[in-house]
Design an enzyme around this catalytic site. Structure first.
Site, PDB file in Angstrom:
ATOM      1  CB  SER A  86       3.073   5.050   6.710  1.00 34.07           C
ATOM      2  OG  SER A  86       2.105   4.358   5.435  1.00 34.07           O
TER       3      SER A  86
ATOM      4  CD  GLN B 240       2.696   0.680   5.798  1.00 34.96           C
ATOM      5  OE1 GLN B 240       1.633   0.337   6.799  1.00 34.96           O
ATOM      6  NE2 GLN B 240       4.270   1.044   5.903  1.00 34.96           N
TER       7      GLN B 240
ATOM      8  CG  ASP C  13       0.756   7.447   8.259  1.00 34.48           C
ATOM      9  OD1 ASP C  13       0.922   6.389   8.335  1.00 34.48           O
ATOM     10  OD2 ASP C  13      -0.827   7.928   7.913  1.00 34.48           O
TER      11      ASP C  13
ATOM     12  CG  ASN D 250      -0.956  -0.408   2.690  1.00 34.98           C
ATOM     13  OD1 ASN D 250      -0.191  -0.895   3.146  1.00 34.98           O
ATOM     14  ND2 ASN D 250      -1.118   0.955   3.372  1.00 34.98           N
ATOM     15  CG  ASP D 251      -0.267   4.330   3.015  1.00 35.71           C
ATOM     16  OD1 ASP D 251      -0.873   4.005   2.063  1.00 35.71           O
ATOM     17  OD2 ASP D 251      -0.026   4.548   4.460  1.00 35.71           O
TER      18      ASP D 251
ATOM     19  CD  GLU E 252      -5.042   6.985   6.728  1.00 35.08           C
ATOM     20  OE1 GLU E 252      -5.330   6.076   7.673  1.00 35.08           O
ATOM     21  OE2 GLU E 252      -5.633   6.691   5.328  1.00 35.08           O
TER      22      GLU E 252
ATOM     23  CD1 TRP F  91      -2.538  -2.923   4.679  1.00 30.04           C
ATOM     24  CD2 TRP F  91      -3.420  -3.863   6.546  1.00 30.04           C
ATOM     25  NE1 TRP F  91      -1.861  -1.660   5.993  1.00 30.04           N
ATOM     26  CE2 TRP F  91      -2.207  -3.120   6.742  1.00 30.04           C
ATOM     27  CE3 TRP F  91      -4.031  -4.457   7.553  1.00 30.04           C
ATOM     28  CZ2 TRP F  91      -3.022  -2.688   8.358  1.00 30.04           C
ATOM     29  CZ3 TRP F  91      -3.250  -4.455   8.791  1.00 30.04           C
ATOM     30  CH2 TRP F  91      -2.848  -3.625   9.783  1.00 30.04           C
TER      31      TRP F  91
HETATM   32  C1  FRU Z   1      -2.692   4.452   4.569  1.00 31.30           C
HETATM   33  C2  FRU Z   1      -2.384   3.899   6.200  1.00 31.30           C
HETATM   34  C3  FRU Z   1      -1.806   4.441   7.015  1.00 31.30           C
HETATM   35  C4  FRU Z   1      -1.051   3.955   7.813  1.00 31.30           C
HETATM   36  C5  FRU Z   1      -0.938   2.561   6.328  1.00 31.30           C
HETATM   37  C6  FRU Z   1      -0.667   1.122   7.177  1.00 31.30           C
HETATM   38  O1  FRU Z   1      -2.858   3.444   3.769  1.00 31.30           O
HETATM   39  O2  FRU Z   1      -3.893   3.898   6.563  1.00 31.30           O
HETATM   40  O3  FRU Z   1      -2.342   6.020   8.127  1.00 31.30           O
HETATM   41  O4  FRU Z   1       0.067   3.978   8.375  1.00 31.30           O
HETATM   42  O5  FRU Z   1      -1.749   2.557   5.573  1.00 31.30           O
HETATM   43  O6  FRU Z   1      -0.337   0.144   6.001  1.00 31.30           O
END
Ligand code: FRU
Length: 694
Positions: A298, A253, A366, A236-237, A415, A261
């Protein structure tokens, strides 16, 4: 009574660590079983009294949490109690799950406390008083342990010397419902010594190899070819994007174990040009410190160009990665640094907080870190609260001690904050732009401590862009952004590829005056030129009803298409190639795309509402890869990302008008080559060494 849970969580050193974990835990430490079947190895609950329904499928057999893509159980022997697991080896499949909503107790047979310590393994929810283990002795009840919001069983040693010689029972209890409402246990022993602290040291990271994925191949037909994907597993991020003077770093991520996830780590890739990436060993893995186990959420990275941290070796600048340590009960912000250009990382102060939880939200997260030249300070912008929305700024001179500077109260903020500095229309002093994960933003000034708004809030982008970040300290000052293309179907499940989710194509951000407003624009970076194999240009073409401008053209695959057209009398102008289909509807002035929902079903998405010609022309740019389209209008003033289903469509390749005549002023179609060309043979990323917390 003192219960000891190991405090040291050494960083993983590849597979060597895993071997260590596979040793049976408690039994080898000189302890003896507290009573028959204290380790559940009969494969049944013989001797235990079951109350309620939380344990009806217990004991469970084998590493079931790992089998469903979660952290490894780290159990001893074959059987253990895993409150969320349903597989007991008697039907069903490894990885089958039960529920968090059942409650109940397991009461042990009576035993005599003969030794100083009761040792055991415990995992599951961190729900003190609701999930855990207690001792009932002499009419008294003592809670011994709860989990750490991890399926992994961790050793626990409880000093019970005050009860020596007495009769007692253990109660494994689960009174919790909902998230982490279960308990895991194994191997209750009587011992003269506590379990050594190093036991279970790698538990949370067990099964997470540091290697990016040996034999990683990018040539699956449904693997994006110029968008970044993980070799395997979930991403992800984007995290820690930074240019280190020689190369670009993209951390992300990452769940290296499964295409869903979970098990959050920072994956790592490097590139000379933001387009051709090489995935490296995972940079930051889950760890444990001060009895708290957490994963890595993140954050951002900086090059410590002026050696603020003071750990620089030779000329090689230190890289500092700030991340959220996602550990119950409250997250905090921590830092890891690398003195070898990102190959190995050390957790600062063993991974303890550099910014403590601020008390607004358990999940504060984050950190965006950047250098503010006018005030000669490092700055963090941290999302700390949703209702009301609050972004907290901190400043620091040494990257370790952070002072609270100001709070920006904004309900739109949620976030993954980012802050970038950009001139308006390429001129004058840079303005500060602050945006969040969903790309809501404001434009203003930043004085080193506080943001002062001048324009906005607005929302940039649209569709699947999420949690975007810009490269810190880019070599030419360009603000280049990559976002996670959140959503779409699970590619691994639907298309049988080894990964799930992708990044967006890197875009340069600019601020432009649009009417009375100052708006954020995005445009694919010029480096895309390096992928162009061939460009076909058509000018001043009339599209009569039904004409196909692409007739006779070799099938298109990876495409960068620029078009300016006048819809004229046409009702619709249709673009279809490479499986993607976009239609401009002149009556509604909408551009729509045939997309795909999270279940893989067909869905139509509106790319742009109210898309009107300017001086008679609509200008569009489409980047089409194997699973996605990014669309830009009017030089990037509007932009949108969406997935499409490569399995839908009949292979048609067309640009045509319907219901009347349209005019194409200019069409440029660039066929792109794969950014992975040359790496599609089995290429294994170098293995990295990791230093444990220091
Ligand atoms: C955004 C998020 C962040 C967090 C991460 C966890 O997509 O929710 O806020 O750090 O993903 O994977």
């Amino acid at each position: 009574m003192i219960c000891r849970v190991p405090q040291v969580f050494l960083g993983p050193r590849g597979y060597a660590a895993i071997a260590l974990l596979l040793l049976p835990c408690a039994a080898l430490q000189g302890g003896e079983p507290l009573f028959p079947n204290a380790d559940f190895e009969t494969g049944a609950l013989d001797g235990w009294k079951q109350i309620g329904d939380a344990f009806q499928f217990q004991p469970t057999k084998g590493d079931n949490s790992r089998a469903r893509g979660r952290e490894s159980s780290g159990h001893d022997g074959e059987y253990w109690i895993g409150g969320f697991e349903k597989y007991g080896g008697r039907g069903g499949r490894p990885g089958d799950v039960f529920t968090d909503d059942a409650t109940g107790r397991l009461v042990s047979p009576e035993f005599t406390i003969k030794k100083r310590y009761i040792t055991f393994l415990v995992g599951g929810g961190n729900r003190p008083g609701e999930t855990g283990v207690r001792l009932v002795c002499d009419g008294a009840e003592r809670t011994l342990a709860t989990g750490a919001d991890s399926e992994t069983l961790l050793p626990c040693s409880c000093d019970v010397s005050e009860f020596q010689g007495k009769r007692a029972r253990l109660v494994v209890f689960d009174e919790a419902r909902g998230s982490w409402g279960h308990v895991n246990v194994d191997s209750f022993c009587a011992a003269d010594e506590p379990l050594p602290d190093s036991m279970g040291a790698f538990a949370l990271a067990e099964g997470i190899p540091t290697e990016a994925g040996p034999n990683c191949s990018y040539n699956q037909p449904l693997r994006p070819q110029f968008h970044f994907t993980a070799c395997q597993g979930w991403l992800n991020d984007p995290n820690g994007m930074v240019y280190d003077g020689e190369k670009y770093h993209l951390f992300f991520q990452h769940n290296p174990l499964a295409p869903v996830w979970g098990n959050m780590t920072w994956g790592h890739a490097t590139s000379p040009d933001m387009i051709h990436w090489t995935q490296q060993a995972h940079a930051l893995l889950p760890y444990r410190v001060d009895r708290r186990a957490g994963t890595i959420f993140s954050g951002t990275a900086v090059v410590d160009f002026n050696n603020s941290l003071g750990v620089q070796r030779g000329d090689q600048k230190t890289l500092c990665a700030f991340f959220t340590f996602a550990a119950a009960p409250k997250f905090y912000q921590a830092m890891a640094y690398s003195t070898d250009g990102g190959a190995t990382w050390t957790y600062w102060n063993e991974g303890r907080a550099v910014v403590e939880n601020q008390g607004f939200d358990d999940g504060e997260r984050d950190p965006k870190v950047f250098w503010h030249e006018p005030s000669r300070r490092w700055v963090i912008a941290l999302w700390v609260q949703q209702h009301p929305g609050r972004v907290r700024f901190f400043t620091s001179e040494d990257l370790v001690h952070w002072q609270h500077a100001s709070d920006l109260m904004r309900d739109w903020a949620f976030e993954c904050m980012d802050v970038v500095f950009l001139p308006v229309d390429g001129q004058g002093p840079a303005k500060a732009v602050i945006y969040d994960a969903s790309f809501d933003y404001e434009v203003g000034t930043f004085d080193g401590r506080e943001f002062h708004a001048q324009h906005g809030p607005y929302r940039a982008g649209g569709g699947n862009f999420y949690a975007a970040q810009t490269f810190n300290q880019n070599r030419d000052g360009r603000a280049v952004q990559i976002s996670w293309m959140r959503g779409g179907p699970n590619a691994a499940e639907l298309y049988g590829v080894p990964f799930n989710q992708q990044m967006s194509f890197p875009c340069e951000l600019t601020l432009r005056t649009v009417g009375d407003e100052v708006r954020l624009c995005a445009w694919p970076i010029a480096e895309i030129e390096s992928l162009v194999e061939e460009s076909i240009v058509r000018e001043d073409e009339t599209l009569s009803d039904g004409d196909n401008l692409l007739a006779g053209m070799e099938p298109l695959d990876l495409v960068d298409l620029n078009v300016s057209f006048d819809p004229g009398a046409a009702k619709r102008v249709v673009f279809e190639f490479s499986g993607a289909l976009l239609t401009y509807d002149a009556d509604s002035r909408r551009l729509v795309q045939r997309s795909v929902d999270e279940q893989g079903g067909p869905v139509e998405v509106v790319v742009f509402e109210d898309l009107r010609p300017r001086d008679g022309l609509i200008e569009l740019r489409l980047l089409v890869d194997r699973l996605s389209v990014e669309t830009f209008a009017f030089g990037g003033e509007r932009f949108f990302a969406a997935y499409y289903s490569p399995q839908r469509g009949d292979g048609s390749q067309t640009i045509h008008a319907e219901g009347g005549e349209a005019r194409v002023k200019r069409l440029e179609i660039s066929r792109l080559r794969s950014a992975w060309a040359g790496r599609n043979a089995a290429s294994s990323a170098p293995s990295g060494a990791h230093d444990g917390p220091r």
